[in-house]
Each structure stands twice: as structure tokens, then as C-alpha cells.
Design an enzyme around this catalytic site. Structure first.
Site, PDB file in Angstrom:
ATOM      1  N   LYS A   1      -5.323 -11.721   4.516  1.00  0.00           N
ATOM      2  CA  LYS A   1      -4.488 -10.528   4.438  1.00  0.00           C
ATOM      3  C   LYS A   1      -4.853  -9.484   5.497  1.00  0.00           C
ATOM      4  O   LYS A   1      -4.222  -8.434   5.589  1.00  0.00           O
ATOM      5  CB  LYS A   1      -4.578  -9.922   3.032  1.00  0.00           C
ATOM      6  CG  LYS A   1      -4.038 -10.834   1.936  1.00  0.00           C
ATOM      7  CD  LYS A   1      -4.254 -10.231   0.555  1.00  0.00           C
ATOM      8  CE  LYS A   1      -3.932 -11.212  -0.552  1.00  0.00           C
ATOM      9  NZ  LYS A   1      -2.479 -11.426  -0.704  1.00  0.00           N
TER      10      LYS A   1
ATOM     11  N   ASN B   1       2.359  -9.435 -16.366  1.00  0.00           N
ATOM     12  CA  ASN B   1       0.969  -9.815 -16.605  1.00  0.00           C
ATOM     13  C   ASN B   1       0.282  -8.758 -17.455  1.00  0.00           C
ATOM     14  O   ASN B   1       0.923  -7.800 -17.906  1.00  0.00           O
ATOM     15  CB  ASN B   1       0.233 -10.024 -15.279  1.00  0.00           C
ATOM     16  CG  ASN B   1       0.333  -8.807 -14.376  1.00  0.00           C
ATOM     17  OD1 ASN B   1      -0.105  -7.716 -14.743  1.00  0.00           O
ATOM     18  ND2 ASN B   1       0.928  -8.981 -13.202  1.00  0.00           N
TER      19      ASN B   1
ATOM     20  N   PRO C   1       7.349 -11.068  -2.175  1.00  0.00           N
ATOM     21  CA  PRO C   1       6.658 -10.640  -0.944  1.00  0.00           C
ATOM     22  C   PRO C   1       5.223 -10.220  -1.255  1.00  0.00           C
ATOM     23  O   PRO C   1       4.942  -9.695  -2.330  1.00  0.00           O
ATOM     24  CB  PRO C   1       7.498  -9.435  -0.487  1.00  0.00           C
ATOM     25  CG  PRO C   1       8.185  -8.949  -1.717  1.00  0.00           C
ATOM     26  CD  PRO C   1       8.453 -10.168  -2.541  1.00  0.00           C
TER      27      PRO C   1
ATOM     28  N   PHE D   1      -7.541  -5.850  -4.119  1.00  0.00           N
ATOM     29  CA  PHE D   1      -8.212  -6.294  -5.338  1.00  0.00           C
ATOM     30  C   PHE D   1      -7.949  -7.781  -5.533  1.00  0.00           C
ATOM     31  O   PHE D   1      -6.857  -8.274  -5.234  1.00  0.00           O
ATOM     32  CB  PHE D   1      -7.694  -5.521  -6.555  1.00  0.00           C
ATOM     33  CG  PHE D   1      -8.348  -4.182  -6.752  1.00  0.00           C
ATOM     34  CD1 PHE D   1      -9.226  -3.953  -7.791  1.00  0.00           C
ATOM     35  CD2 PHE D   1      -8.090  -3.144  -5.874  1.00  0.00           C
ATOM     36  CE1 PHE D   1      -9.832  -2.728  -7.969  1.00  0.00           C
ATOM     37  CE2 PHE D   1      -8.693  -1.900  -6.036  1.00  0.00           C
ATOM     38  CZ  PHE D   1      -9.570  -1.698  -7.085  1.00  0.00           C
TER      39      PHE D   1
END
Length: 400
Positions: free
Chosen positions: A345, A212, A309, A327
């Protein structure tokens, strides 16, 4: 910076305790002045404990040199920060009266005057209040700045503009006024901060990969700031073209699986984990041993991808997880998606930014983000990634 934190008599005075703590953590020398009405809402002893300094409440102080404590304080201050500033406070300032210590100090001072208003929405909208503010801006000119107010539910039950800005927002404003960050303010001394940065590369064959646009600038800025703030820093970085900051431990990785392994190797020694890396969501199910050759009779190449993962979620599930900051780089519904990630999360803060906007985010030197926790939201203005790194870390320090 030498700051007088002035507290006047409003229900928002309870926020001033948090603000005092944040200002002290930033390394400022903070002294508190309270009006008599403010003492009805919050105890001077609380502010004394937070600042380590005597709290001033009396105009005629027998203990002050020559009995003129207001003159001593006026000469000492670089900034007078009034938070909260009630409608009565603003009116008294505009009238030039000095019925209490705070107003005498302001009249005798050349310090900057920063004001965080707090009042009912109808009071804030009242033409008299707005006239008083307008006159004060003219009189104090460059010395005057108004912080807020914010919109939201008020103590009286009304909803609208008039809430005192959150302590973190006010502290951030103070920090933004500094030309340089206080490098000697070791907020993170004795802490071990682990940061992931940059992209990951997921191989297709020996010469091709999926990745990316992440440059790693934000993660490296965080590592440098954390080190200057006294932390032991481990930076686990994907492939970038940035020189590593001094006095940190740099661990280089390529893939998401390698990054996860390095994180898990050290996570039990970590106090704060900041997942800033732009980890690839997917990897090739099979990596070719040799370079894939172009086939003229094969116009379409199909790659089978498997899910990588989730490093941050893995850390968030640990029974004794460190303080976790994530982030969220999004292109739409930024805050909504970020809040979902925060919960899913199981982390403490998330930094959300819109990477579809030009001039911020990937490969840029600047960023504009929203800091989100389970009970707070802080929208920050556009700033350099170096400056933002300190803001994020100081927010973390405020709750650790």
C-alpha cells in the site's frame, strides 16, 4: 514531568539524541547529564540543540549556585532516566560511588530512577552485572525500574540480549507512567489530520447489508487525541453508535465507495492520513431496489460480490501523498501480513493487531498492537484505546 536524561559511555548513546527529542515532544522538561565517556560517543552540543537546555558534564560547576550544581539538579528532577546504562554505570551505582556528576546527582536525589541497560550480551549475562542489578532493585525499591534490554545484533557483531531498547519504546514507557496525557502539549498544531473510522455497510437490498464487527472506538479515540494535540481533524466515519468528539469535522458515510469519495475530496489538504476504518473488502454487484423476499423453494441465496476500492492503497499511490498510517486486523500471521500491506500500500506505518484474541480489538475498550514501519517494530502492551491513540500519534509526531 521534570526529567534528567543521563547518558553514559556506550555506543548506544547515539540513540539518546532521538530519545531526547521524543521526550521534549511529549511536553517534558528535559535536562541532560553526560559522563565524560559519553561525550566521546555523542557531542553535548547535539543534546543542547535538541533540548534547548545546557548539557551538564562537570561535577564541580563554578557557574552553579554555591558551586553545588549536583544538589540543584538532584532537587529539581522528578525522574532520572539513564539511557544507555553501561555495565560500568550499573556497578558504580551499586557501589555508591560518585566519581562524576551523574552519580553525585543520583546519591543526592529522591527522584525515580529508570535505567535502560546497554552492553554486550556476555556482559549482560555476567553474574556480577545481574547481582548489581538485583541489589539496586532492592535498594531503590519502588523508585527503580529497568527498561529492556532488547535482543538483536550488537555493535560488536554478536547477537543476543543486551541492546538498549529503542527510543520509541523508552519514550512510551515514560508516557505510560503519566496518569493523564499532557493535553497542552500541542504536537500536531497546524497539522490537518484525516481519519477514517468504523465499519462500512454494503447494501444487499434496502434493509440488509454486508458489514463487520468494527465499533469505531479506535478511530474516534484517535480523532479526539489528535484534536487535543492541536490538529485540525476531519473524521470520516461509517455507521457507529458513538458520539463524535468536540472540535472536529465529522463526515458520515455508509459504503466503501462513499468513504473513498470523501477521502479524495479532502486528501490534498491533509498532512497525516490515518486509515482506521474496517472497510468491507467486497460489495454486492447489484443492489435490489426492493427487499428480497424469502422463497420457500430456494434454500440457497447466492450473492455476486465485487471487490471494493482499496482506500489506503489509493492514497498511497498519490504522487504527493500525506504521511500515511494504516491498520491491519488479522487472525493469524499478524506481523507478516501487516508488513506485506505496509509495502503493497506504500504507507509509512501500520498498526497490527490480532483480532482473534478476547478482550482486544473489535468492540473492546482495550487493544494490544504492534507498530510497524519500514525499519522499526514496536510491540506495545495492552492498553486502553484512548491511551493507544496518543501513542500512535506521538510516534507519528516523532518522524514528522
Amino acid at each position: 514531568m521534570r526529567i534528567i536524561l543521563a547518558i553514559t559511555g556506550g555506543i548506544a548513546a547515539y540513540k539518546s539524541a532521538v530519545l531526547a527529542r521524543l521526550l521534549v515532544k511529549q511536553g517534558h522538561d528535559v535536562r541532560v547529564i553526560m559522563t565524560q565517556n559519553a561525550c566521546e560517543f555523542i557531542s553535548p552540543l547535539t543534546l543542547q540543540a535538541l533540548t534547548g537546555k545546557e548539557v551538564h558534564t562537570t561535577l564541580l560547576d563554578e557557574q552553579a549556585e554555591k558551586g553545588m550544581g549536583h544538589i540543584e539538579l538532584a532537587k529539581w528532577a522528578e525522574v532520572i532516566l539513564i539511557a544507555p546504562a553501561t555495565a560500568n554505570c550499573i556497578a558504580t551505582l551499586n557501589a555508591g560511588l560518585a566519581p562524576e556528576l551523574l552519580y553525585a546527582v543520583i546519591l543526592a536525589s529522591r527522584a525515580k530512577l529508570w535505567v535502560a541497560p546497554a552492553m554486550n550480551e556476555l556482559m549482560w549475562q555476567n553474574p556480577v552485572v545481574q547481582h548489581n542489578l538485583s541489589q539496586l532493585r532492592k535498594m531503590y525499591a519502588h523508585r527503580w525500574h529497568t527498561i529492556g534490554p532488547d535482543s538483536g545484533e550488537q555493535a560488536c557483531g554478536d547477537v543476543g540480549l543486551g541492546r538498549m531498547s529503542e527510543p520509541e519504546t523508552i519514550a512510551q514507557f515514560v508516557l505510560d507512567q503519566l496518569d493523564d496525557k499532557p493535553a497542552d502539549a500541542l504536537f500536531l498544531q497546524s497539522k490537518h489530520v484525516v481519519i477514517t473510522a468504523g465499519p462500512t455497510e454494503e447494501l444487499i437490498d434496502p434493509v440488509r447489508f454486508i458489514s463487520n464487527k468494527s465499533s469505531g472506538k479506535m478511530g474516534y479515540a484517535l480523532a479526539e487525541a489528535a484534536s487535543k494535540m492541536g490538529a485540525k481533524v476531519t473524521l470520516i466515519s461509517g455507521p457507529v453508535n458513538i458520539e463524535a468528539p468536540k472540535n472536529i469535522q465529522l463526515v458520515k458515510v455508509q459504503s466503501a465507495k462513499q468513504m473513498l469519495q470523501q477521502v479524495m475530496n479532502i486528501i490534498n489538504e491533509c498532512d497525516i492520513f490515518i486509515s482506521c476504518a474496517a472497510v468491507a473488502d467486497y460489495a454486492c454487484s447489484q443492489v435490489s431496489e426492493h427487499k428480497l423476499k424469502k422463497q420457500n423453494d430456494q434454500p440457497i441465496l447466492t450473492l455476486e460480490l465485487i471487490k471494493n476500492p482499496d482506500i489506503l492503497a489509493t492514497v498511497g499511490k498519490l504522487p504527493s501523498k500525506p504521511f500515511c498510517v494504516g491498520f491491519a486486523a488479522e487472525t493469524q500471521n499478524v506481523e507478516q501480513y501487516a508488513r506485506t500491506k505496509l509495502v503493497q500500500k506504500n504507507i509509512d506505518w501500520i498498526v497490527a493487531n490480532d483480532v482473534s484474541k478476547e478482550g482486544i480489538g473489535f468492540n473492546s475498550d482495550d487493544n494490544q498492537v504492534t507498530l510497524i514501519s519500514h525499519d522499526k517494530t514496536m510491540k506495545l502492551k495492552k492498553m486502553t484505546k484512548q491511551k493507544l491513540a496518543y501513542t500512535i500519534l506521538e510516534t507519528v509526531c516523532a518522524v514528522n
